[in-house]
Design an enzyme around this catalytic site. Structure first.
Site, PDB file in Angstrom:
ATOM      1  N   SER B 153      31.695  14.546   3.113  1.00  0.00           N
ATOM      2  CA  SER B 153      30.671  14.473   2.071  1.00  0.00           C
ATOM      3  C   SER B 153      31.254  14.913   0.744  1.00  0.00           C
ATOM      4  O   SER B 153      32.119  15.800   0.697  1.00  0.00           O
ATOM      5  CB  SER B 153      29.500  15.393   2.424  1.00  0.00           C
ATOM      6  OG  SER B 153      28.621  15.516   1.320  1.00  0.00           O
ATOM      7  N   TYR B 167      25.659  23.006   4.792  1.00  0.00           N
ATOM      8  CA  TYR B 167      26.070  21.617   5.012  1.00  0.00           C
ATOM      9  C   TYR B 167      27.396  21.309   4.325  1.00  0.00           C
ATOM     10  O   TYR B 167      28.346  20.820   4.942  1.00  0.00           O
ATOM     11  CB  TYR B 167      24.967  20.686   4.480  1.00  0.00           C
ATOM     12  CG  TYR B 167      25.298  19.223   4.559  1.00  0.00           C
ATOM     13  CD1 TYR B 167      25.133  18.522   5.743  1.00  0.00           C
ATOM     14  CD2 TYR B 167      25.765  18.537   3.440  1.00  0.00           C
ATOM     15  CE1 TYR B 167      25.437  17.171   5.820  1.00  0.00           C
ATOM     16  CE2 TYR B 167      26.068  17.187   3.502  1.00  0.00           C
ATOM     17  CZ  TYR B 167      25.898  16.503   4.688  1.00  0.00           C
ATOM     18  OH  TYR B 167      26.195  15.176   4.757  1.00  0.00           O
ATOM     19  N   LYS B 171      31.164  20.547   5.881  1.00  0.00           N
ATOM     20  CA  LYS B 171      31.836  19.268   5.579  1.00  0.00           C
ATOM     21  C   LYS B 171      33.231  19.548   5.022  1.00  0.00           C
ATOM     22  O   LYS B 171      34.186  18.810   5.303  1.00  0.00           O
ATOM     23  CB  LYS B 171      31.011  18.442   4.593  1.00  0.00           C
ATOM     24  CG  LYS B 171      29.747  17.836   5.203  1.00  0.00           C
ATOM     25  CD  LYS B 171      30.078  16.790   6.245  1.00  0.00           C
ATOM     26  CE  LYS B 171      28.860  15.994   6.684  1.00  0.00           C
ATOM     27  NZ  LYS B 171      29.176  15.056   7.768  1.00  0.00           N
TER      28      LYS B 171
END
Lengths: 254, 267
Positions: B153, B167, B171
Site C-alpha cells: 500500500s 494498517y 504494509k
C-alpha cells in the site's frame, strides 16, 4: 495490429546498442513505429535493420542528446515521419570511466553531466512540448541506474547524474500528469551490455563480485529492461507515474 | 467465458507478458482488487485458484468467473493458512505464482488501536502472507520460474493518512519482508515483489457508516487533488501490474515495491 503499444509512435535514444536497441525492438514487436536515435550511425542503422527484419517499422536519426538542435530535430523528424510521438525511452547515457571521485577527469565529468543530465532534460523538454501541443498525453520512461540509490565505488559522477535524472522524472510526472503524460524511471542494475562489459575489462574482479552479489545469481539482459520499459509505456501501466523501478536481480537490498 | 462477465479493456497481446502454463493462488480474491487480479491472470493465460473468507462474495465471483477453482479460508487462523497452500496444490497441481492480496483494511486512531485490533491486522496482513510464502517455498515446483506478488500500500511507503498506523505500518512490514524474501529465495529463481497501490476505487466502502463514507469521500477528493494524474485508481490498474510482475518479462525484477498510485506520493 496487436501488441501492448500497437499503433503508437516511440522515440528511443541510445538505440544503437544495448538496452536502447533491445527497447527499439521491443517497441516494434509490440506494434509501435520507432525512431532509433543515437550518435552511432552504423549501430543505429543495424538496429533499424533488425527491427525491419522482425517485421517492424523504424527510422534512424543521428542525435547527440547533449545538443539541443539534435534533440529538437529528433522529435520533429519523428512527428514528420510518423505523424506524432506517443512514447519515449530516454535511454542514451555514458560513464566517465571507473575512477574514484577525486580522480575523475574534468572533461569526462563535464561530458557525463552534459549527456546524462542535461541531455535527458532536453529530451524530456522537447518530447513533452510536442505531447502538450498535440494534447493527447503520452508516456515517457527514462533509463536511470541502480547506482543512483547506492554508493557503488568508482561511479560517483555517473551515479550523481542518474540521481539527478530520478528527480527530473518525479518533477515531470508531477507537473504534466494532468496533461495525461506519465513519466517513470527504470533503474537497471548489472545488465549484460557493452557498457558493463567495458567496466569488467577495466575492473576484472567486478564480474565475479556482481554475480555473487546478485540474489538471482546472474546478470540481467537488455531485453528484460526493454520489456519493462514497453510495459511502463503501455496502457497496462496507466496508473503508474513518477515511479522508480529497479531491475537488478535483487542486488539493491531495498 | 460467460457473456455476463464484465469485460475489462483487454489488451490485444501478451507476448513475454503471457502467463500461459502458470498456476496461481490468489488470496482475497472476492474483493474489488482481488477480482480484477483473478480476471487478468486468467486473461494472461494462467490457471487460478482463488480464495476468500467471504462466502457470499466468493459465490458471486464464482458465478461471474467460473473458470477458476475456489477455496474458502480464514487467513487469520494459522492452521488454515498453512493448510490452504496444500489444498490449492491438491486441487489444481503445483502452484508457481502466489498473490498475497487479502488484507483487513482498518482505520483507527490511537485510542481505538487496542491489542485486539493490532492482532487481527497483524494476523491477516502480515502473518498470513509470510506463512503462505513459506508454504510456497516448501511446495513450489523447483524446476519452474516462480513469483510471489504481495499487495502492499502507498500507506506502507508514506504516512499518508491519520488513522492508518496499524494498517500502514504492517504494509510497510510486508514491503520489507518482500525485500528480505527476495534475497532468500533469489538463488532458487523465485522473484518476490510488491505492488503498492494508492487510492483505488474498489467498492470496499460498501456497508460503511454514513460518517465513514463522508470521510472516505473527503479523503478521495483530497487524493484526487494531490495525485499527479488527477484521478483515483481502479482495480484493473493494480491487476495489470500484478500480471506484469508475475510474467517472464519481469524475471530480473525482485525485492521491489512498485508504486501504482497515479503519482500521489510525489507530494
Amino acid at each position: 495490429m496487436s501488441g501492448l503499444v500497437a499503433g503508437k509512435v516511440a522515440l528511443v535514444t541510445g538505440a544503437a546498442s544495448g538496452i536502447g536497441r533491445a527497447s527499439a525492438m521491443a517497441f516494434a514487436r509490440e506494434g509501435a513505429m520507432v525512431t532509433v536515435a543515437d550518435v552511432d550511425a552504423d549501430g543505429g542503422a543495424e538496429t533499424v535493420r533488425l527491427v525491419e527484419a522482425a517485421g517492424g517499422e523504424a527510422i534512424f536519426v543521428r542525435c547527440d542528446i547533449a545538443d539541443e538542435d539534435d534533440v529538437r530535430s529528433a522529435v520533429a523528424v519523428t512527428v514528420e515521419r510518423f505523424g506524432r510521438l506517443d512514447c519515449a525511452h530516454n535511454n542514451a547515457g555514458l560513464g566517465h570511466g571507473q575512477a574514484k571521485l577525486a580522480e575523475i577527469d574534468r572533461n569526462r565529468w563535464d561530458r557525463t553531466v552534459a549527456v546524462n543530465l542535461t541531455g535527458t532534460w532536453l529530451c524530456l523538454k522537447y518530447e513533452i512540448q510536442h505531447m502538450l501541443e498535440r494534447g493527447e498525453g503520452g508516456a515517457i520512461v527514462v533509463t536511470s541506474s541502480a547506482t543512483s540509490l547506492l554508493a557503488f565505488p568508482l561511479t560517483a559522477g555517473y551515479a550523481a547524474t542518474k540521481a539527478g535524472i530520478n528527480q527530473l522524472v518525479r518533477s515531470a510526472a508531477k507537473e504534466y500528469g494532468r496533461d495525461g503524460i506519465r513519466v517513470n524511471a527504470v533503474l537497471p542494475g548489472p545488465i549484460s551490455t557493452e557498457m558493463v562489459a567495458r567496466s569488467f575489462v577495466e575492473n576484472p574482479s567486478l564480474q565475479k563480485h556482481l554475480e555473487e552479489d546478485v540474489p538471482l545469481g546472474r546478470l540481467g539482459t537488455p531485453e528484460e529492461v526493454a520489456d519493462t520499459v514497453v510495459f511502463l509505456c503501455s496502457g497496462n501501466a496507466g496508473f503508474i507515474s513518477g515511479s522508480m523501478l529497479t531491475i537488478d536481480g535483487g542486488q539493491t537490498p531495498w | 467465458m460467460g457473456a455476463e462477465r464484465p469485460r475489462l479493456d483487454a489488451p490485444t497481446g501478451w507476448g513475454p507478458f503471457s502467463l500461459t502454463g502458470r498456476r496461481a493462488l490468489v488470496t482475497g480474491a472476492a474483493g474489488g482488487i482481488g477480482r480484477a487480479i483473478v480476471t487478468r491472470l486468467l486473461d494472461a493465460g494462467a490457471e487460478v485458484v482463488a480464495t476468500d473468507r467471504h462466502l457470499d462474495r466468493t459465490n458471486e465471483l464464482a458465478a461471474l468467473v467460473p473458470e477458476c477453482r475456489y477455496l474458502s479460508a480464514d487467513l487469520s487462523v494459522p492452521d488454515e493458512v498453512e493448510a490452504l497452500f496444500a489444498r490449492a496444490v491438491a486441487a489444481a497441481g503445483p502452484i508457481d505464482l502466489l498473490v498475497n492480496n487479502a488484507a483487513l483494511i482498518t482505520s483507527a486512531l490511537l485510542p481505538e488501536t487496542d491489542a485486539d485490533l493490532l492482532d487481527k491486522v497483524y494476523a491477516v496482513n502480515f502473518r498470513a502472507p509470510i506463512l503462505l510464502s513459506r508454504a510456497y517455498a516448501e511446495l513450489a515446483a523447483s524446476d519452474s520460474p516462480g513469483a510471489i506478488v504481495n499487495i502492499g500500500s502507498a500507506g506502507g511507503v508514506r504516512a499518508v493518512r491519520v488513522g492508518s498506523s496499524a494498517y500502514g505500518s504492517l504494509k510497510a512490514a510486508l514491503g520489507q519482508a518482500t525485500a528480505y524474501l527476495a534475497r532468500e529465495l533469489g538463488p532458487r529463481g523465485i522473484v518476490v515483489n510488491a505492488v503498492a497501490p494508492g487510492s483505488i476505487a474498489s467498492g470496499h466502502s460498501v456497508g460503511r457508516s454514513r460518517e465513514a463514507s463522508a470521510a472516505s469521500r473527503r479523503l478521495r477528493d483530497e487524493i484526487r487533488g494531490r495525485s499527479a494524474l488527477g484521478r483515483l485508481g481502479v482495480p484493473d490498474d493494480v491487476a495489470l501490474v500484478v500480471v506484469f510482475l508475475a510474467s517472464p518479462a519481469a524475471a530480473f525484477i525482485t525485492g521491489q515495491t512498485l508504486l501504482v498510485d497515479g503519482g500521489w506520493l510525489l507530494g
